[in-house]
Structure formats: structure tokens, C-alpha cells
Design a protein around this motif. Structure first.
Motif, mmCIF file in Angstrom:
data_model
loop_
_atom_site.group_PDB
_atom_site.id
_atom_site.type_symbol
_atom_site.label_atom_id
_atom_site.label_comp_id
_atom_site.label_asym_id
_atom_site.label_seq_id
_atom_site.Cartn_x
_atom_site.Cartn_y
_atom_site.Cartn_z
ATOM 1 N N CYS A 1 0.864 -1.172 0.000
ATOM 2 C CA CYS A 1 0.000 0.000 0.000
ATOM 3 C C CYS A 1 0.904 1.227 0.000
ATOM 4 C CB CYS A 1 -0.893 0.002 1.242
ATOM 5 S SG CYS A 1 -2.013 1.413 1.288
ATOM 6 N N PRO A 2 0.755 2.124 -0.989
ATOM 7 C CA PRO A 2 1.605 3.320 -1.034
ATOM 8 C C PRO A 2 1.520 4.102 0.277
ATOM 9 C CG PRO A 2 0.253 3.158 -3.011
ATOM 10 C CD PRO A 2 -0.220 2.095 -2.060
ATOM 11 N N GLY A 3 2.668 4.453 0.811
ATOM 12 C CA GLY A 3 2.711 5.248 2.036
ATOM 13 C C GLY A 3 2.545 4.428 3.313
ATOM 14 N N LYS A 4 2.351 3.098 3.181
ATOM 15 C CA LYS A 4 2.228 2.237 4.354
ATOM 16 C C LYS A 4 3.259 1.120 4.278
ATOM 17 C CE LYS A 4 -2.688 2.929 5.242
ATOM 18 N NZ LYS A 4 -3.982 2.262 5.371
ATOM 19 N N ARG A 5 3.376 0.387 5.355
ATOM 20 C CA ARG A 5 4.317 -0.723 5.410
ATOM 21 C C ARG A 5 3.941 -1.819 4.408
ATOM 22 N NH1 ARG A 5 5.141 -4.936 10.462
ATOM 23 N NH2 ARG A 5 6.474 -6.345 9.291
ATOM 24 N N THR A 6 4.937 -2.412 3.774
ATOM 25 C CA THR A 6 4.732 -3.575 2.912
ATOM 26 C C THR A 6 4.913 -4.826 3.758
ATOM 27 O OG1 THR A 6 5.487 -2.432 0.929
ATOM 28 C CG2 THR A 6 5.644 -4.825 0.894
ATOM 29 N N TYR A 7 3.982 -5.758 3.650
ATOM 30 C CA TYR A 7 4.063 -7.011 4.397
ATOM 31 C C TYR A 7 4.480 -8.120 3.438
ATOM 32 C CZ TYR A 7 1.657 -4.669 8.224
ATOM 33 O OH TYR A 7 1.330 -3.806 9.246
ATOM 34 N N GLU A 8 5.490 -8.902 3.848
ATOM 35 C CA GLU A 8 6.031 -9.955 2.996
ATOM 36 C C GLU A 8 5.844 -11.315 3.676
ATOM 37 O OE1 GLU A 8 9.533 -7.121 1.168
ATOM 38 O OE2 GLU A 8 9.903 -8.190 3.034
ATOM 39 N N PHE A 9 5.361 -12.295 2.892
ATOM 40 C CA PHE A 9 5.035 -13.607 3.438
ATOM 41 C C PHE A 9 5.562 -14.723 2.553
ATOM 42 C CE2 PHE A 9 1.679 -10.751 4.908
ATOM 43 C CZ PHE A 9 1.639 -11.033 6.266
ATOM 44 N N THR A 10 5.777 -15.877 3.177
ATOM 45 C CA THR A 10 6.088 -17.104 2.452
ATOM 46 C C THR A 10 5.049 -18.132 2.855
ATOM 47 O OG1 THR A 10 8.462 -16.624 2.569
ATOM 48 C CG2 THR A 10 7.841 -18.867 1.986
ATOM 49 N N ALA A 11 4.376 -18.714 1.857
ATOM 50 C CA ALA A 11 3.374 -19.750 2.101
ATOM 51 C C ALA A 11 4.061 -21.119 2.061
ATOM 52 C CB ALA A 11 2.283 -19.649 1.044
ATOM 53 N N PRO A 12 3.369 -22.157 2.535
ATOM 54 C CA PRO A 12 3.947 -23.505 2.516
ATOM 55 C C PRO A 12 4.186 -24.061 1.101
ATOM 56 C CG PRO A 12 2.046 -23.416 4.000
ATOM 57 C CD PRO A 12 2.096 -22.116 3.267
ATOM 58 N N SER A 13 3.442 -23.556 0.101
ATOM 59 C CA SER A 13 3.596 -24.041 -1.278
ATOM 60 C C SER A 13 3.251 -22.909 -2.247
ATOM 61 C CB SER A 13 2.649 -25.212 -1.526
ATOM 62 O OG SER A 13 1.316 -24.736 -1.540
ATOM 63 N N PRO A 14 3.719 -23.016 -3.509
ATOM 64 C CA PRO A 14 3.339 -21.998 -4.504
ATOM 65 C C PRO A 14 1.826 -21.896 -4.674
ATOM 66 C CG PRO A 14 5.158 -23.323 -5.339
ATOM 67 C CD PRO A 14 4.696 -23.979 -4.054
ATOM 68 N N ALA A 15 1.110 -23.029 -4.655
ATOM 69 C CA ALA A 15 -0.350 -23.012 -4.813
ATOM 70 C C ALA A 15 -1.004 -22.271 -3.652
ATOM 71 C CB ALA A 15 -0.888 -24.439 -4.897
ATOM 72 N N GLU A 16 -0.483 -22.469 -2.456
ATOM 73 C CA GLU A 16 -1.027 -21.801 -1.271
ATOM 74 C C GLU A 16 -0.769 -20.285 -1.352
ATOM 75 O OE1 GLU A 16 -3.166 -21.998 2.321
ATOM 76 O OE2 GLU A 16 -2.909 -23.462 0.718
ATOM 77 N N ALA A 17 0.393 -19.891 -1.836
ATOM 78 C CA ALA A 17 0.701 -18.465 -2.012
ATOM 79 C C ALA A 17 -0.294 -17.839 -2.993
ATOM 80 C CB ALA A 17 2.129 -18.282 -2.512
ATOM 81 N N GLU A 18 -0.553 -18.537 -4.107
ATOM 82 C CA GLU A 18 -1.523 -18.044 -5.095
ATOM 83 C C GLU A 18 -2.908 -17.909 -4.485
ATOM 84 O OE1 GLU A 18 -1.784 -19.758 -9.077
ATOM 85 O OE2 GLU A 18 0.355 -20.243 -8.904
ATOM 86 N N ASP A 19 -3.277 -18.882 -3.652
ATOM 87 C CA ASP A 19 -4.599 -18.850 -3.034
ATOM 88 C C ASP A 19 -4.742 -17.652 -2.096
ATOM 89 O OD1 ASP A 19 -7.195 -19.976 -2.789
ATOM 90 O OD2 ASP A 19 -6.640 -20.685 -0.789
ATOM 91 N N TRP A 20 -3.708 -17.363 -1.312
ATOM 92 C CA TRP A 20 -3.747 -16.180 -0.426
ATOM 93 C C TRP A 20 -3.918 -14.915 -1.273
ATOM 94 C CZ3 TRP A 20 -4.236 -15.361 4.703
ATOM 95 C CH2 TRP A 20 -4.033 -16.443 5.574
#
Length: 170
Positions: free
Chosen positions: A89-108
Motif C-alpha cells: 500500500c503506497p505510504g504504508k508498510r509492505t508485508y512480505e510472506f512465504t506460504a507452505p507451497s506456490p499453490a497456497e501463495a496463489e490462493d492467499w
């Protein structure tokens, strides 16, 4: 900016997605970023993250309105890089995550994008009310009288009053 009240996992209401993700810590150490396992919960407007799924107090919360979500393979160099995504979000903190799998990351990412579209569509009924008011303004007494002057039929043009309505084959 409205503050989000911290609540235990069970009380967050309308949970759309939840599960363990690794979240990159804000402070970067000498050796690089730290990734910490967090129980993450997404409800209609808020993203919560907890130390684990039994925690009563979230480690953090933020409203996802105005954020965007996208896959972010550049966040890691190891074998889990295809499991990464970020919330920006411009002007706010960027949140970075790692999911258990690529498919799970896509789902999030998909769930968050769907939710953001849904949140932005909540303004539509308000816009329709505005349009209705404008429409009602046209219907004021002045426009009714001018409209009736303009629609007076001239007997010379060969039209009868009934000809004003178009007949559709039924």
C-alpha cells in the motif's frame, strides 16, 4: 486512520482464510531478514497474525483496504521463492510472506484480491442513490411543465396520441 481492535483468533469473525505463513520481520538484522512462522487470519477487512493458532493476542493486525496483493518471487533466493507474496500500500508498510507451497501463495493472493474487489464494490449502492437523486431533480415541477409544452402534438403532423408508444411484436 481507524485502529483495529486486537481480538483472539476465535473472535475475528467471518474468517475467509487462515493458516501458517512465514512473515518477514520489519527489522533486518546484519545477516539479512528474519522469517518467522505466524498463524495468519484474513477476515472481511483485516489481516491478523499471531505467534501460533492458540494465541489470544495478535502480534499484529492491519486493515487490508487500499492494499494490493501479488506474488513476489524476488523476496527469497532459496527453493521457497515461488511461495512468496506481498501486500503493498503506497505510504504504508509492505508485508512480505512465504506460504507452505506456490499453490497456497496463489490462493492467499487470490483471496485478498477477491476481497479487495468486494470491498471496493460496497460503494456502488451509494453511487446509485446519487444517480437517483439527480434523476428526481429532473422530475421537478419546472421540467414537467416545459416537457408538457414540448410534447404537445400538432394535429397537422398526422400522428395520433397512441402513436407515441412503440409496439413490439409479442
Amino acid at each position: 486512520l481507524e485502529e483495529v481492535t486486537p481480538r483472539p483468533v476465535q473472535d475475528t469473525g467471518n474468517i475467509l482464510k487462515q493458516g501458517y505463513l512465514e512473515k518477514r520481520s520489519r527489522d533486518h538484522s546484519f545477516f539479512g531478514s528474519e522469517w518467522q512462522k505466524r498463524w495468519c487470519v484474513l477476515n472481511k477487512r483485516t489481516f491478523y497474525y499471531y505467534a501460533n493458532e492458540k494465541s489470544k493476542q495478535p502480534k499484529g493486525t492491519f486493515s487490508i483496504e487500499q492494499y494490493s496483493a501479488r506474488l513476489a518471487f524476488h523476496l527469497r533466493k532459496d527453493s521457497r521463492r515461488r511461495c512468496c507474496f506481498e501486500l503493498i500500500c503506497p505510504g504504508k508498510r509492505t508485508y512480505e510472506f512465504t506460504a507452505p507451497s506456490p499453490a497456497e501463495a496463489e490462493d492467499w493472493v487470490d483471496q485478498i484480491q477477491f476481497l479487495l474487489k468486494d470491498l471496493s464494490s460496497l460503494t456502488i449502492p451509494y453511487d446509485e442513490e446519487d444517480e437517483e437523486e439527480l434523476y428526481n431533480d429532473v422530475d421537478s415541477s419546472d421540467s414537467v411543465t416545459t416537457a408538457s409544452h414540448n410534447t404537445t402534438l400538432n394535429p397537422d403532423d398526422g400522428m395520433e396520441e397512441d402513436d407515441v408508444y412503440e409496439v413490439f411484436p409479442g
